[in-house]
Design a protein around this motif. Structure first.
Motif, PDB file in Angstrom:
ATOM      1  N   ASP A  59     112.325  14.887  61.724  1.00 38.95           N
ATOM      2  CA  ASP A  59     111.014  15.184  62.317  1.00 38.95           C
ATOM      3  C   ASP A  59     110.019  14.195  61.742  1.00 38.95           C
ATOM      4  N   PHE A  60     109.737  13.120  62.484  1.00 35.50           N
ATOM      5  CA  PHE A  60     108.879  12.067  61.971  1.00 35.50           C
ATOM      6  C   PHE A  60     107.386  12.387  62.073  1.00 35.50           C
ATOM      7  N   ASP A  61     107.044  13.554  62.620  1.00 37.51           N
ATOM      8  CA  ASP A  61     105.643  13.932  62.753  1.00 37.51           C
ATOM      9  C   ASP A  61     105.139  14.780  61.599  1.00 37.51           C
ATOM     10  N   HIS A  62     106.050  15.306  60.772  1.00 37.07           N
ATOM     11  CA  HIS A  62     105.650  16.235  59.731  1.00 37.07           C
ATOM     12  C   HIS A  62     106.471  16.017  58.461  1.00 37.07           C
ATOM     13  N   VAL A  63     105.847  16.269  57.324  1.00 39.72           N
ATOM     14  CA  VAL A  63     106.588  16.166  56.066  1.00 39.72           C
ATOM     15  C   VAL A  63     107.589  17.310  55.939  1.00 39.72           C
ATOM     16  N   TYR A  64     107.336  18.375  56.694  1.00 46.38           N
ATOM     17  CA  TYR A  64     108.267  19.502  56.783  1.00 46.38           C
ATOM     18  C   TYR A  64     108.119  20.091  58.179  1.00 46.38           C
ATOM     19  N   PRO A  65     109.191  20.313  58.881  1.00 46.26           N
ATOM     20  CA  PRO A  65     109.084  20.799  60.262  1.00 46.26           C
ATOM     21  C   PRO A  65     108.297  22.106  60.353  1.00 46.26           C
ATOM     22  N   ILE A  66     107.385  22.181  61.319  1.00 43.67           N
ATOM     23  CA  ILE A  66     106.592  23.393  61.506  1.00 43.67           C
ATOM     24  C   ILE A  66     107.483  24.558  61.926  1.00 43.67           C
ATOM     25  N   ARG A  67     108.429  24.260  62.791  1.00 37.05           N
ATOM     26  CA  ARG A  67     109.390  25.260  63.253  1.00 37.05           C
ATOM     27  C   ARG A  67     110.793  24.737  62.956  1.00 37.05           C
ATOM     28  N   PRO A  68     111.229  24.841  61.726  1.00 39.53           N
ATOM     29  CA  PRO A  68     112.488  24.182  61.336  1.00 39.53           C
ATOM     30  C   PRO A  68     113.700  24.652  62.108  1.00 39.53           C
ATOM     31  N   LEU A  69     113.698  25.870  62.627  1.00 38.49           N
ATOM     32  CA  LEU A  69     114.865  26.372  63.333  1.00 38.49           C
ATOM     33  C   LEU A  69     114.924  25.893  64.785  1.00 38.49           C
ATOM     34  N   ASP A  70     113.839  25.277  65.252  1.00 37.95           N
ATOM     35  CA  ASP A  70     113.720  24.870  66.648  1.00 37.95           C
ATOM     36  C   ASP A  70     114.184  23.426  66.807  1.00 37.95           C
ATOM     37  N   SER A  71     115.282  23.215  67.512  1.00 32.40           N
ATOM     38  CA  SER A  71     115.837  21.866  67.654  1.00 32.40           C
ATOM     39  C   SER A  71     114.883  20.919  68.374  1.00 32.40           C
ATOM     40  N   SER A  72     113.967  21.456  69.194  1.00 37.31           N
ATOM     41  CA  SER A  72     113.024  20.585  69.900  1.00 37.31           C
ATOM     42  C   SER A  72     111.973  19.992  68.978  1.00 37.31           C
ATOM     43  N   GLU A  73     111.924  20.469  67.740  1.00 41.36           N
ATOM     44  CA  GLU A  73     110.987  19.975  66.740  1.00 41.36           C
ATOM     45  C   GLU A  73     111.335  18.564  66.276  1.00 41.36           C
ATOM     46  N   TYR A  74     112.570  18.151  66.460  1.00 40.17           N
ATOM     47  CA  TYR A  74     113.096  16.931  65.860  1.00 40.17           C
ATOM     48  C   TYR A  74     113.135  15.783  66.858  1.00 40.17           C
ATOM     49  N   ASP A  75     112.796  14.589  66.340  1.00 38.05           N
ATOM     50  CA  ASP A  75     112.670  13.416  67.196  1.00 38.05           C
ATOM     51  C   ASP A  75     113.971  12.631  67.335  1.00 38.05           C
ATOM     52  N   TYR A  76     114.719  12.570  66.267  1.00 41.32           N
ATOM     53  CA  TYR A  76     115.922  11.749  66.258  1.00 41.32           C
ATOM     54  C   TYR A  76     117.087  12.550  65.690  1.00 41.32           C
ATOM     55  N   TRP A  77     118.263  12.224  66.213  1.00 41.66           N
ATOM     56  CA  TRP A  77     119.475  12.926  65.823  1.00 41.66           C
ATOM     57  C   TRP A  77     120.574  11.936  65.464  1.00 41.66           C
ATOM     58  N   GLY A  78     121.385  12.328  64.502  1.00 42.29           N
ATOM     59  CA  GLY A  78     122.577  11.560  64.199  1.00 42.29           C
ATOM     60  C   GLY A  78     123.670  11.840  65.208  1.00 42.29           C
ATOM     61  N   GLN A  79     124.777  11.152  65.053  1.00 40.34           N
ATOM     62  CA  GLN A  79     125.852  11.223  66.042  1.00 40.34           C
ATOM     63  C   GLN A  79     126.765  12.433  65.839  1.00 40.34           C
ATOM     64  N   GLY A  80     126.651  13.099  64.731  1.00 41.65           N
ATOM     65  CA  GLY A  80     127.499  14.273  64.484  1.00 41.65           C
ATOM     66  C   GLY A  80     128.736  13.925  63.685  1.00 41.65           C
ATOM     67  N   THR A  81     129.149  14.853  62.841  1.00 41.18           N
ATOM     68  CA  THR A  81     130.377  14.690  62.070  1.00 41.18           C
ATOM     69  C   THR A  81     131.129  16.018  62.101  1.00 41.18           C
ATOM     70  N   GLN A  82     132.417  15.956  62.377  1.00 42.38           N
ATOM     71  CA  GLN A  82     133.216  17.159  62.560  1.00 42.38           C
ATOM     72  C   GLN A  82     133.615  17.755  61.216  1.00 42.38           C
ATOM     73  N   VAL A  83     133.388  19.056  61.084  1.00 37.62           N
ATOM     74  CA  VAL A  83     133.855  19.822  59.929  1.00 37.62           C
ATOM     75  C   VAL A  83     134.817  20.882  60.444  1.00 37.62           C
ATOM     76  N   THR A  84     136.018  20.880  59.923  1.00 39.79           N
ATOM     77  CA  THR A  84     137.021  21.864  60.312  1.00 39.79           C
ATOM     78  C   THR A  84     137.520  22.576  59.066  1.00 39.79           C
ATOM     79  N   VAL A  85     137.398  23.913  59.081  1.00 36.82           N
ATOM     80  CA  VAL A  85     137.826  24.728  57.952  1.00 36.82           C
ATOM     81  C   VAL A  85     139.013  25.572  58.398  1.00 36.82           C
ATOM     82  N   SER A  86     140.140  25.359  57.769  1.00 36.27           N
ATOM     83  CA  SER A  86     141.349  26.109  58.140  1.00 36.27           C
ATOM     84  C   SER A  86     141.478  27.370  57.293  1.00 36.27           C
ATOM     85  N   SER A  87     142.072  28.392  57.901  1.00 35.60           N
ATOM     86  CA  SER A  87     142.208  29.675  57.190  1.00 35.60           C
ATOM     87  C   SER A  87     143.503  29.731  56.398  1.00 35.60           C
TER      88      SER A  87
END
Length: 126
Positions: free
Chosen positions: A98-126
């Protein structure tokens, strides 16, 4: 601006992983960051957020006490230390800025964020 996430993988339940997200191309302003996760067929879910200085953090109830988000000294890399992993933590994990704020106003809201990474897969086996 680029966000490069890394550190995902396959781990057994009870194990640990550390995700990293490096921000490049941004030379000005202070910004908050967060981690979200997503499984196929479900909406992207908030995991954790951190302020520019690292002094303020917020966690989803499902990960509180097991995950820790932190920030590097130069502030341009964030980490997500994930301990006591459970199969339900399996997802693609995304970092966001979130490049507009030092801390997101609504941190749980994905629309708050301007840029996203490409994602990394986490798999936890039982």
């Amino acid at each position: 601006v680029q966000l490069q996430a890394s550190g995902g993988g396959l781990v057994q339940a009870g194990g640990s992983l550390r995700l990293s997200c490096a921000v490049s191309g941004r030379t000005v302003s202070y910004y908050g960051m967060a981690w979200f996760r997503q499984v196929p067929g479900k909406e992207r879910e908030f995991v954790a957020a951190i302020s520019w200085g690292g002094g303020t953090t917020k966690y989803a109830v499902s990960v509180k006490g097991r995950f820790t988000m932190s920030r590097s000294g130069d502030k341009n890399t964030v980490y997500l230390q994930m301990n006591s992993l459970k199969p339900e933590d399996t997802a693609v994990y995304y970092c966001a800025a979130d490049f507009d704020h030092v801390y997101p106003i609504r941190p749980l809201d994905s629309s708050e964020y301007d840029y996203w990474g490409q994602g990394t897969q986490v798999t936890v086996s039982s």
